[in-house]
Design a protein around this motif. Structure first.
Motif, PDB file in Angstrom:
ATOM      1  N   SER A   1       1.000  -1.169   0.025  1.00 50.32           N
ATOM      2  CA  SER A   1      -0.128  -0.002   0.049  1.00 50.32           C
ATOM      3  C   SER A   1       0.784   1.279   0.003  1.00 50.32           C
ATOM      4  O   SER A   1       1.877   1.470   0.555  1.00 50.32           O
ATOM      5  CB  SER A   1      -0.887   0.016   1.320  1.00 50.32           C
ATOM      6  N   ASP A   2       0.508   2.361  -0.853  1.00 47.28           N
ATOM      7  CA  ASP A   2       1.122   3.385  -0.947  1.00 47.28           C
ATOM      8  C   ASP A   2       0.597   4.488   0.244  1.00 47.28           C
ATOM      9  O   ASP A   2       0.968   5.661   0.457  1.00 47.28           O
ATOM     10  CB  ASP A   2       0.974   4.208  -2.064  1.00 47.28           C
ATOM     11  N   ILE A   3      -0.312   4.068   1.059  1.00 48.24           N
ATOM     12  CA  ILE A   3      -1.242   4.925   1.833  1.00 48.24           C
ATOM     13  C   ILE A   3      -0.266   5.341   3.195  1.00 48.24           C
ATOM     14  O   ILE A   3       0.293   4.308   3.806  1.00 48.24           O
ATOM     15  CB  ILE A   3      -2.449   4.481   2.388  1.00 48.24           C
ATOM     16  N   LYS A   4       0.013   6.420   3.312  1.00 48.23           N
ATOM     17  CA  LYS A   4       0.855   6.878   4.187  1.00 48.23           C
ATOM     18  C   LYS A   4      -0.010   7.423   5.503  1.00 48.23           C
ATOM     19  O   LYS A   4       0.488   7.622   6.622  1.00 48.23           O
ATOM     20  CB  LYS A   4       1.987   7.958   4.145  1.00 48.23           C
ATOM     21  N   LEU A   5      -1.357   8.027   4.993  1.00 51.63           N
ATOM     22  CA  LEU A   5      -2.067   8.526   6.280  1.00 51.63           C
ATOM     23  C   LEU A   5      -3.332   8.237   5.976  1.00 51.63           C
ATOM     24  O   LEU A   5      -4.107   8.624   4.941  1.00 51.63           O
ATOM     25  CB  LEU A   5      -1.931  10.297   5.905  1.00 51.63           C
ATOM     26  N   LYS A   6      -4.101   7.882   7.298  1.00 48.87           N
ATOM     27  CA  LYS A   6      -5.424   7.830   7.174  1.00 48.87           C
ATOM     28  C   LYS A   6      -6.065   9.023   8.022  1.00 48.87           C
ATOM     29  O   LYS A   6      -5.536   9.464   9.316  1.00 48.87           O
ATOM     30  CB  LYS A   6      -5.837   6.467   8.083  1.00 48.87           C
ATOM     31  N   ILE A   7      -6.951   9.638   7.611  1.00 47.90           N
ATOM     32  CA  ILE A   7      -7.832  10.676   8.102  1.00 47.90           C
ATOM     33  C   ILE A   7      -9.105  10.673   8.373  1.00 47.90           C
ATOM     34  O   ILE A   7     -10.003  10.092   7.605  1.00 47.90           O
ATOM     35  CB  ILE A   7      -7.715  12.043   7.145  1.00 47.90           C
ATOM     36  N   ASP A   8      -9.509  10.397   9.649  1.00 43.45           N
ATOM     37  CA  ASP A   8     -10.877  10.291  10.050  1.00 43.45           C
ATOM     38  C   ASP A   8     -11.300  11.867  10.118  1.00 43.45           C
ATOM     39  O   ASP A   8     -10.901  12.571  10.920  1.00 43.45           O
ATOM     40  CB  ASP A   8     -11.056   9.610  11.430  1.00 43.45           C
ATOM     41  N   ILE A   9     -12.629  11.986   9.708  1.00 44.35           N
ATOM     42  CA  ILE A   9     -13.031  13.263   9.740  1.00 44.35           C
ATOM     43  C   ILE A   9     -14.540  13.342  10.300  1.00 44.35           C
ATOM     44  O   ILE A   9     -15.361  12.361   9.610  1.00 44.35           O
ATOM     45  CB  ILE A   9     -13.425  14.041   8.121  1.00 44.35           C
ATOM     46  N   ILE A  10     -14.764  13.911  11.472  1.00 47.18           N
ATOM     47  CA  ILE A  10     -16.014  13.920  12.325  1.00 47.18           C
ATOM     48  C   ILE A  10     -16.779  15.004  11.942  1.00 47.18           C
ATOM     49  O   ILE A  10     -15.975  16.186  12.028  1.00 47.18           O
ATOM     50  CB  ILE A  10     -15.635  13.553  13.668  1.00 47.18           C
ATOM     51  N   SER A  11     -18.021  15.105  11.325  1.00 48.52           N
ATOM     52  CA  SER A  11     -18.302  16.146  10.842  1.00 48.52           C
ATOM     53  C   SER A  11     -20.007  15.904  11.116  1.00 48.52           C
ATOM     54  O   SER A  11     -20.664  14.906  11.224  1.00 48.52           O
ATOM     55  CB  SER A  11     -18.034  16.472   9.329  1.00 48.52           C
ATOM     56  N   ASP A  12     -20.818  16.835  10.706  1.00 42.35           N
ATOM     57  CA  ASP A  12     -22.234  17.114  10.546  1.00 42.35           C
ATOM     58  C   ASP A  12     -22.465  17.834   9.123  1.00 42.35           C
ATOM     59  O   ASP A  12     -21.804  18.729   8.933  1.00 42.35           O
ATOM     60  CB  ASP A  12     -22.880  17.810  11.567  1.00 42.35           C
ATOM     61  N   LEU A  13     -23.421  17.256   8.526  1.00 45.23           N
ATOM     62  CA  LEU A  13     -23.818  18.106   6.983  1.00 45.23           C
ATOM     63  C   LEU A  13     -24.128  19.422   7.329  1.00 45.23           C
ATOM     64  O   LEU A  13     -24.195  20.042   6.399  1.00 45.23           O
ATOM     65  CB  LEU A  13     -24.843  17.394   6.648  1.00 45.23           C
ATOM     66  N   VAL A  14     -24.865  19.729   8.210  1.00 41.04           N
ATOM     67  CA  VAL A  14     -25.537  21.205   8.419  1.00 41.04           C
ATOM     68  C   VAL A  14     -24.222  22.181   8.793  1.00 41.04           C
ATOM     69  O   VAL A  14     -24.826  23.388   9.229  1.00 41.04           O
ATOM     70  CB  VAL A  14     -26.627  21.391   9.634  1.00 41.04           C
TER      71      VAL A  14
ATOM     72  N   LYS B   1       1.199  22.216   7.406  1.00 43.25           N
ATOM     73  CA  LYS B   1       2.125  22.140   8.625  1.00 43.25           C
ATOM     74  C   LYS B   1       1.826  20.647   9.338  1.00 43.25           C
ATOM     75  O   LYS B   1       2.618  19.975   9.810  1.00 43.25           O
ATOM     76  CB  LYS B   1       2.053  23.273   9.578  1.00 43.25           C
ATOM     77  N   ILE B   2       0.515  20.538   9.512  1.00 45.22           N
ATOM     78  CA  ILE B   2      -0.034  19.137  10.138  1.00 45.22           C
ATOM     79  C   ILE B   2       0.341  18.141   9.424  1.00 45.22           C
ATOM     80  O   ILE B   2       0.903  17.184   9.787  1.00 45.22           O
ATOM     81  CB  ILE B   2      -1.538  19.382  10.644  1.00 45.22           C
ATOM     82  N   LEU B   3       0.104  18.096   7.963  1.00 40.77           N
ATOM     83  CA  LEU B   3       0.096  17.007   7.329  1.00 40.77           C
ATOM     84  C   LEU B   3       1.696  16.584   6.968  1.00 40.77           C
ATOM     85  O   LEU B   3       1.960  15.437   6.872  1.00 40.77           O
ATOM     86  CB  LEU B   3      -0.624  17.004   5.903  1.00 40.77           C
ATOM     87  N   ARG B   4       2.439  17.767   6.687  1.00 43.85           N
ATOM     88  CA  ARG B   4       3.884  17.505   6.291  1.00 43.85           C
ATOM     89  C   ARG B   4       4.633  16.427   6.806  1.00 43.85           C
ATOM     90  O   ARG B   4       5.552  15.461   6.315  1.00 43.85           O
ATOM     91  CB  ARG B   4       4.554  18.526   6.035  1.00 43.85           C
ATOM     92  N   PRO B   5       4.809  16.318   8.237  1.00 44.45           N
ATOM     93  CA  PRO B   5       5.495  15.027   8.843  1.00 44.45           C
ATOM     94  C   PRO B   5       5.255  14.071   8.674  1.00 44.45           C
ATOM     95  O   PRO B   5       6.001  12.922   8.811  1.00 44.45           O
ATOM     96  CB  PRO B   5       5.365  15.455  10.464  1.00 44.45           C
ATOM     97  N   PHE B   6       3.933  13.679   8.279  1.00 42.68           N
ATOM     98  CA  PHE B   6       3.360  12.055   7.669  1.00 42.68           C
ATOM     99  C   PHE B   6       3.964  11.745   6.422  1.00 42.68           C
ATOM    100  O   PHE B   6       4.188  10.740   6.305  1.00 42.68           O
ATOM    101  CB  PHE B   6       1.954  12.071   7.605  1.00 42.68           C
ATOM    102  N   PHE B   7       4.533  12.820   5.730  1.00 42.33           N
ATOM    103  CA  PHE B   7       5.046  12.482   4.474  1.00 42.33           C
ATOM    104  C   PHE B   7       6.546  12.562   4.268  1.00 42.33           C
ATOM    105  O   PHE B   7       7.129  12.390   3.213  1.00 42.33           O
ATOM    106  CB  PHE B   7       4.395  13.447   3.256  1.00 42.33           C
ATOM    107  N   GLU B   8       7.196  13.175   5.235  1.00 47.44           N
ATOM    108  CA  GLU B   8       8.792  13.202   5.350  1.00 47.44           C
ATOM    109  C   GLU B   8       9.374  12.133   5.294  1.00 47.44           C
ATOM    110  O   GLU B   8       8.759  11.038   6.264  1.00 47.44           O
ATOM    111  CB  GLU B   8       9.036  14.159   6.489  1.00 47.44           C
ATOM    112  N   THR B   9       9.972  11.747   4.265  1.00 45.19           N
ATOM    113  CA  THR B   9      11.011  10.304   4.638  1.00 45.19           C
ATOM    114  C   THR B   9      12.587  10.886   4.998  1.00 45.19           C
ATOM    115  O   THR B   9      13.241  11.799   4.533  1.00 45.19           O
ATOM    116  CB  THR B   9      11.165   9.974   3.057  1.00 45.19           C
TER     117      THR B   9
END
Length: 217
Positions: free
Chosen positions: A2-15, A207-215
């Motif tokens: 798998s090439d997936i490096k980051l799982k993002i769970d988004i908790i939200s409401d439609l309105v 800024k939040i995401l970058r560390p997950f993709f740094e190699t």
């Protein structure tokens, strides 16, 4: 592999309009850095108004009552949202007749859509139907029409909507997030490590995401 490096769970409401803005900013940050093929996203329910009746409530009346603000403040907030929406190519069309609706049926269908790989497509169609087109997203016929537009089958949608266990599942999921300390939306959880609540800027998401993709070099 798998090439997936980051799982993002988004908790939200439609309105929640700020959920739309936050997700748009997140997507812009992802696309800007070409991370989209290394990310998996799952949407989770968080009903802001679980006791809202099926017929809904006038949106301005609801906001004024719930947050204790004036109608003038509500109008200023609407204008600010309209301007923020234009910057991310999304149309918020507020009117004096705009209503807020119960979103339980939406969350049941979104959970079903995840199993078919159509969850993101459905949530885009739902928020566009609600905020841009002014549709009643608690109405079954409206939901069936929106669901079919992204590839869901009407009979399957009806089966899920009428299944008490599917509705109970939404309660379980929401309670799990509440027990974990989630109290507002949008909340985004990154690889079960970091949780951020509230709509952030594109730069902040980078800024939040970058560390997950740094190699390592």
């Amino acid at each position: 592999m798998s090439d997936i490096k980051l799982k993002i769970d988004i908790i939200s409401d439609l309105v929640c309009p700020w959920c739309v803005i936050g997700v748009k900013h997140l997507r812009n940050a992802v696309v800007k850095n070409n991370w989209q093929h290394q990310i998996a996203v799952e949407w989770y329910p968080f009903e802001l108004n679980p006791d809202m009746p099926a017929e809904g409530e006038n949106l301005r009346d609801h906001i004024v009552r719930k947050y204790g603000i004036s109608e003038q403040e509500s109008d200023r907030n609407r204008q600010h949202l309209i301007e923020c929406g234009k910057k991310v190519n999304f149309d918020f069309n507020f009117t004096d007749q705009s209503r807020i609706y119960n979103t339980r049926h939406c969350h049941v269908l979104l959970d079903y859509a995840y199993s078919l790989g159509l969850q993101t497509q459905l949530i885009i169609a739902l928020v566009t139907g609600y905020f841009t087109d002014g549709k009643n997203i608690s109405d079954i016929e409206v939901l069936l029409e929106i669901g079919e537009s992204v590839g869901l089958e009407a009979a399957e949608m009806l089966a899920h909507l009428s299944d008490a266990s599917e509705n109970d599942k939404i309660d379980v999921i929401e309670n799990q997030w509440i027990e974990m300390g989630i109290s507002g939306v949008p909340t985004m959880v990154f690889n079960n490590e970091t949780a951020i609540t509230g709509a952030q800027s594109v730069e902040d998401y980078e800024k939040i995401l970058r560390p997950f993709f740094e190699t390592e070099e």
